[in-house]
Design a protein around this motif. Structure first.
Motif: not given
Length: 451
Positions: A41, A45, A49-50, A52, A65
């Motif tokens: 993550q 990020e 990028l977002d 989940q 992602a």
């Protein structure tokens, strides 16, 4: 970024994921994949990028992602890598299995050492680096590109891919999926290279066999109805049973890629001779060839009895049965009845884990794209469709009608024997050249397929 810089990122990310030691021993409480989820993550990020995050059970996190496509009708691709690893026996290792060390071997080849280096953190990390590089470069595909770092693959996917498809299918579903077990290569007697892409995997038909008897005193065993004695005979019959072979196109392609005498190849393609032909091979190769061509029955756990001086009335045997494609539930029942013979009425059979064998076709854009990108590194190489004799998370995609392959791209040193010896083995490691090839491989496939 330059290829060298991308390779350095892949090496560093792989080292960190090995050091996170997300060991899955099959229990609900193990894994702690949240550590690798945190790492991935943070890594994603960093490129804006977002990400989940999904957690089926505390500590068992998976991350997703996505780079959204511009055309909802265009094909989508998921790069799926699992984040858990199997346990180790540290005494069998030359180095710290969770050290993630970068070591130059006696031949001058740099390798990353540690549990998961082959299975499959090498691909999980190279996929992540490729995905992030595409995002940073402003890649705007026609179809969605998804990265799925998934937990719990090593124990069947209960808290990972299976749970995700049951609860959040919209996050991970894709027309095409690429994941583990493929990419090694061999060179035949004519100098032609064959690269394996696994298009399917065997099914699960795990059973518990409860053998019944009559309790009594251990001091008077004559004529006793001893469940353990009957269970021993059940195990013997199961271990000696020979299911009929299944020799399909995948097996034919595999045999064609082998550097063996023509007569042996002919025998291995003959249902009447294949078993005896396989028996002439070196044991490691014979085990794989037998598993590729037969439903296998392996009694692996036995539990029963209460006390040394009590004749047991119940013994449970857990049997690992792996079915070749085309084998039904009723077929497995018939095999067990045939193997047990007159003991069948004394055995109560229950399901432990059941899943049909799955296969994807090869007449599609993903297969063509893999072939193209493979030949950039290995000109004129031939892709060989393969069958995974164990299990991967690819089956969850195939069960929904999606195309899923076990793929990759390794250096010439990574042949099947080397891959197999390191997979779940001592001194697991991957060479840096293979990491570099894989990272570029995922970038190229993504651009060609959904770009």
């Amino acid at each position: 970024m330059t290829e060298r810089a991308l390779t350095a990122e892949t090496v560093e990310l792989l080292q960190t994921m090995i050091q996170n030691a997300c060991v899955n021993d099959g229990t609900r409480e193990s894994g702690e994949e949240t550590r690798n989820a945190d790492t991935l993550q943070h890594f994603m990020e960093g490129a804006g990028l977002d990400v989940q995050r999904f957690e089926a059970v505390e500590g068992r996190a998976s991350i997703v992602a996505r780079i959204e496509g511009s055309d909802p009708d265009a094909p989508s691709l998921c790069l799926m890598g699992h984040t858990d690893v199997v346990p180790v026996s540290p005494d069998g290792w030359s180095r710290d299995p969770f050290g993630g060390e970068l070591v130059r071997n006696d031949d001058g080849v740099e390798e990353v050492w540690g549990r998961g280096a082959i299975d499959m953190l090498n691909l999980t990390s190279s996929m992540a680096v490729a995905f992030r590089d595409l995002a940073r470069s402003g890649f705007r595909p026609k179809g969605d590109l998804i990265y799925f770092g998934v937990a719990d693959e090593e124990a069947g996917g209960t808290w990972g891919a299976e749970w995700m498809f049951e609860h959040h299918p919209e996050a991970i579903d894709a027309d095409y999926c690429l994941t583990e077990l493929g990419g090694w290569s061999t060179v035949d007697d004519h100098g032609h290279r064959h690269v394996t892409v696994n298009v399917g995997e065997k099914g699960l038909a795990w059973r518990r066999l409860r053998v019944s008897g009559t309790p009594g005193h251990g001091s008077m065993p004559f004529g006793a109805d001893n469940a353990l004695v009957k269970a021993a005979e059940v195990v013997r019959r199961l271990s000696e049973y020979r299911p009929n072979p299944r020799l399909g196109p995948t097996w034919t392609g595999f045999v064609d890629s082998l550097s063996i005498p023509a007569e042996l190849k002919s025998a291995m393609l003959d249902p009447e001779r294949v078993y005896d032909a396989i028996s002439t091979l070196p044991v490691p190769q014979a085990r794989m060839c037998h598993a590729l061509t037969h439903t296998t029955i392996s009694p692996n756990v036995a539990e029963g009895g209460q006390k040394t001086n009590v004749i047991p009335d119940t013994v449970d045997i857990e049997v690992d049965i792996r079915t070749v494609p085309g084998t039904s539930y009723d077929d497995v029942k018939a095999m067990l009845d045939d193997a047990l013979g007159d003991l069948a009425p004394h055995v109560d059979v229950t399901d432990l884990q059941v899943g049909v064998a799955t296969e994807s076709p090869t007449d599609n854009d993903l297969w063509d794209t893999i072939s193209k990108r493979t030949q950039i590194v290995y000109p004129d190489a031939t892709l060989v469709p393969g069958l995974v004799v164990g299990g991967t998370d690819a089956r969850f995609y195939r069960q929904r009608g999606r195309v899923a392959y076990g793929a990759g791209l390794f250096s010439p040193s990574m042949d099947f024997a080397t891959f197999g010896n390191r997979f779940h083995g001592h001194d697991e490691r991957i060479d840096v050249e293979s990491l570099a090839l894989a990272t570029e491989f995922w970038i190229g496939i993504s651009k060609d397929l959904v770009g």
